[in-house]
Design an enzyme around this catalytic site. Structure first.
Site, PDB file in Angstrom:
ATOM      1  N   ASP A 118       0.549  -0.991  -0.576  1.00 52.87           N
ATOM      2  CA  ASP A 118       0.289   0.071   0.241  1.00 52.87           C
ATOM      3  C   ASP A 118       0.701   1.474  -0.386  1.00 52.87           C
ATOM      4  O   ASP A 118       1.751   1.516   0.707  1.00 52.87           O
ATOM      5  CB  ASP A 118      -1.158  -0.159   1.522  1.00 52.87           C
ATOM      6  CG  ASP A 118      -2.407  -0.800   0.968  1.00 52.87           C
ATOM      7  OD1 ASP A 118      -1.802  -1.447   0.066  1.00 52.87           O
ATOM      8  OD2 ASP A 118      -2.610  -1.366   2.435  1.00 52.87           O
ATOM      9  N   GLY A 120      -3.067  -5.694   0.956  1.00 50.50           N
ATOM     10  CA  GLY A 120      -4.128  -7.042   0.098  1.00 50.50           C
ATOM     11  C   GLY A 120      -4.642  -7.111   1.657  1.00 50.50           C
ATOM     12  O   GLY A 120      -4.370  -7.750   2.314  1.00 50.50           O
ATOM     13  N   GLU A 175      -9.245 -11.206  -4.540  1.00 47.97           N
ATOM     14  CA  GLU A 175      -8.105 -10.319  -5.218  1.00 47.97           C
ATOM     15  C   GLU A 175      -7.704 -11.374  -5.952  1.00 47.97           C
ATOM     16  O   GLU A 175      -6.501 -10.534  -6.510  1.00 47.97           O
ATOM     17  CB  GLU A 175      -7.671  -9.645  -4.091  1.00 47.97           C
ATOM     18  CG  GLU A 175      -6.959  -7.974  -4.706  1.00 47.97           C
ATOM     19  CD  GLU A 175      -6.831  -6.949  -3.254  1.00 47.97           C
ATOM     20  OE1 GLU A 175      -6.961  -5.572  -3.440  1.00 47.97           O
ATOM     21  OE2 GLU A 175      -6.445  -7.620  -2.509  1.00 47.97           O
ATOM     22  N   ASN A 204     -19.807  -7.221   2.372  1.00 46.21           N
ATOM     23  CA  ASN A 204     -20.263  -5.788   2.529  1.00 46.21           C
ATOM     24  C   ASN A 204     -21.535  -5.533   2.063  1.00 46.21           C
ATOM     25  O   ASN A 204     -22.216  -6.319   0.974  1.00 46.21           O
ATOM     26  CB  ASN A 204     -19.745  -4.821   2.077  1.00 46.21           C
ATOM     27  CG  ASN A 204     -19.179  -4.337   0.768  1.00 46.21           C
ATOM     28  OD1 ASN A 204     -19.536  -4.519   0.571  1.00 46.21           O
ATOM     29  ND2 ASN A 204     -17.648  -3.142   0.816  1.00 46.21           N
ATOM     30  N   THR A 264     -21.758  -7.284   6.161  1.00 42.85           N
ATOM     31  CA  THR A 264     -21.604  -6.003   7.555  1.00 42.85           C
ATOM     32  C   THR A 264     -21.942  -4.647   6.758  1.00 42.85           C
ATOM     33  O   THR A 264     -21.867  -4.317   4.761  1.00 42.85           O
ATOM     34  CB  THR A 264     -19.978  -6.114   7.215  1.00 42.85           C
ATOM     35  OG1 THR A 264     -19.682  -5.222   5.705  1.00 42.85           O
ATOM     36  CG2 THR A 264     -19.732  -7.290   7.624  1.00 42.85           C
ATOM     37  N   GLY A 293     -12.322  -3.397   6.611  1.00 43.58           N
ATOM     38  CA  GLY A 293     -13.775  -5.177   6.370  1.00 43.58           C
ATOM     39  C   GLY A 293     -12.441  -6.942   6.751  1.00 43.58           C
ATOM     40  O   GLY A 293     -13.181  -6.892   6.550  1.00 43.58           O
ATOM     41  N   ASP A 294     -10.844  -5.665   5.620  1.00 41.62           N
ATOM     42  CA  ASP A 294     -10.635  -6.820   6.249  1.00 41.62           C
ATOM     43  C   ASP A 294     -10.176  -7.348   7.587  1.00 41.62           C
ATOM     44  O   ASP A 294      -9.685  -8.438   8.381  1.00 41.62           O
ATOM     45  CB  ASP A 294      -9.192  -6.956   5.391  1.00 41.62           C
ATOM     46  CG  ASP A 294      -9.055  -6.346   4.009  1.00 41.62           C
ATOM     47  OD1 ASP A 294     -10.281  -7.316   3.270  1.00 41.62           O
ATOM     48  OD2 ASP A 294      -8.277  -5.983   3.376  1.00 41.62           O
ATOM     49  N   GLY A 352      -3.557   3.730   8.003  1.00 44.78           N
ATOM     50  CA  GLY A 352      -2.601   2.670   7.736  1.00 44.78           C
ATOM     51  C   GLY A 352      -3.315   1.891   7.615  1.00 44.78           C
ATOM     52  O   GLY A 352      -5.099   1.871   8.037  1.00 44.78           O
TER      53      GLY A 352
END
Length: 338
Positions: free
Chosen positions: A33, A59, A162, A207, A243, A279-280, A315
């Site tokens: 990222d 990721g 992904e 989601n 979610t 979400g991760d 972050g």
């Protein structure tokens, strides 16, 4: 699904709290990222000044692996990186969080996946992201077949969307063959997702956007989310979780009688600084609790709280709380029994 019904009955019995922890295997993406914080998003052709810049490991696969490992779960990552500086950095970060990265391969002549992220601070920490998947696109059915022993050793296999669908579907298929519980988070949302993989999924977590991509049902509220969850269950999974951000989350679970029970968990009110990776954090934390034999509802309640804490920090993985940090914050109840 008999193996899964047993798992489900077990996670709902309190006495299993002390059960041996199940191993989590994540089959998914690793992306570096690059995050610029700005006051607003630039318009096309416009150059604006950023307020600050941060880079770090990311990721969806790696994020979920790290979120689970930080809570004390036993996690192995299967993924691919390139042969660049980002590769070393991401592998080292996973190991530091406690993830077994021995099944992560370096691909010569390929680049590690990158995400160029802009976070607009005046827009409540909203983000816009360009993801270049690089080595993640080398994940294939063959990758899954070669990792069969690793997948078979898991209690839960955790996948996202992904990497190429064919690879994910094969990994889910192998897990099912070995009686491993399968968990799919079909993120990022893609209308072209190969929905046939849902036949090999035990638990699906989406989601509202991802739920709509799979079912065609827009799910902005609890009523529509329940419809979407029931539709997802009709495609194979025994549990569907939707979610809804500040509105919390909806859990739909199939009982052995085939009746579906629905629970709604309230959202957490927090002041969001950066929503990247929330979400991760939810999925990784949820699976960590499930792997420890904690009930679905209690696992989701805790994961909700931990994910909401992550949006209050900048972050992605750097915003995830570890077990010891939660204890220091006086939130030790969130990691009890894990």
């Amino acid at each position: 699904h008999s193996h899964f019904i047993t798992f489900l009955t077990a996670v709902d019995d309190k006495f299993t709290m002390a059960q041996e922890k199940k191993k989590i295997v994540v089959f998914g993406s690793i992306v570096h990222d690059l995050i610029s914080y700005t006051s607003r998003f630039p318009r096309p052709g416009e150059s604006i000044r950023g307020k600050s810049f941060q880079q770090g490991p990311g990721g969806k696969g790696a994020n979920q692996a790290v979120a689970a490992a930080l809570l004390g779960a036993d996690v192995t990552m299967i993924g691919k990186v390139g042969d660049d500086i980002f590769a070393d950095f991401n592998i080292a970060s996973m190991k530091k969080a406690g993830v077994d990265a021995s099944a992560v391969q370096r691909i010569a002549g390929s680049t590690t996946g990158t995400a160029t992220i802009t976070v607009a601070e005046d827009a409540g920490g909203e983000n816009s992201i360009v993801v270049t998947l690089g080595a993640n696109m080398e994940m294939s059915t063959e990758t899954a077949e070669k990792a069969e022993n690793v997948i078979a050793s898991a209690g839960i296999l955790l996948c996202q969307a992904e990497i190429p669908d064919a690879a994910t579907k094969k990994a889910l298929e192998i897990a099912r063959k070995h009686g491993v519980t399968t968990f799919l988070n079909p993120a990022p949302g893609d209308a072209n997702l190969d929905k046939s993989m849902l036949a090999f999924v035990d638990i699906i977590c989406t989601n509202e956007n991802e739920a709509e991509f799979i079912t065609g049902i827009s799910a902005p509220n609890h009523v529509e989310a329940e419809k979407a969850a029931r539709e997802m269950i009709a495609r194979g999974p025994k549990i569907a979780i939707v979610t809804l951000g500040p509105q919390g989350c909806l859990l739909a679970k199939t009982l052995p009688s085939n009746e579906i029970t629905v629970d709604v968990l309230p959202g957490e009110v927090v002041s969001a600084v950066d929503t990247t990776g929330a979400g991760d954090c939810f999925c990784g934390s949820l699976v960590a609790f499930l792997a420890s034999g904690i009930s679905l509802k209690e696992s989701a309640r805790r994961a909700n709280k931990i994910a909401s804490l992550s949006v209050t920090k900048k972050g992605t993985q750097s915003s995830y709380a570890s077990r010891s940090e939660l204890e220091e914050m006086g939130r030790g109840e969130l990691v009890e029994g894990i």
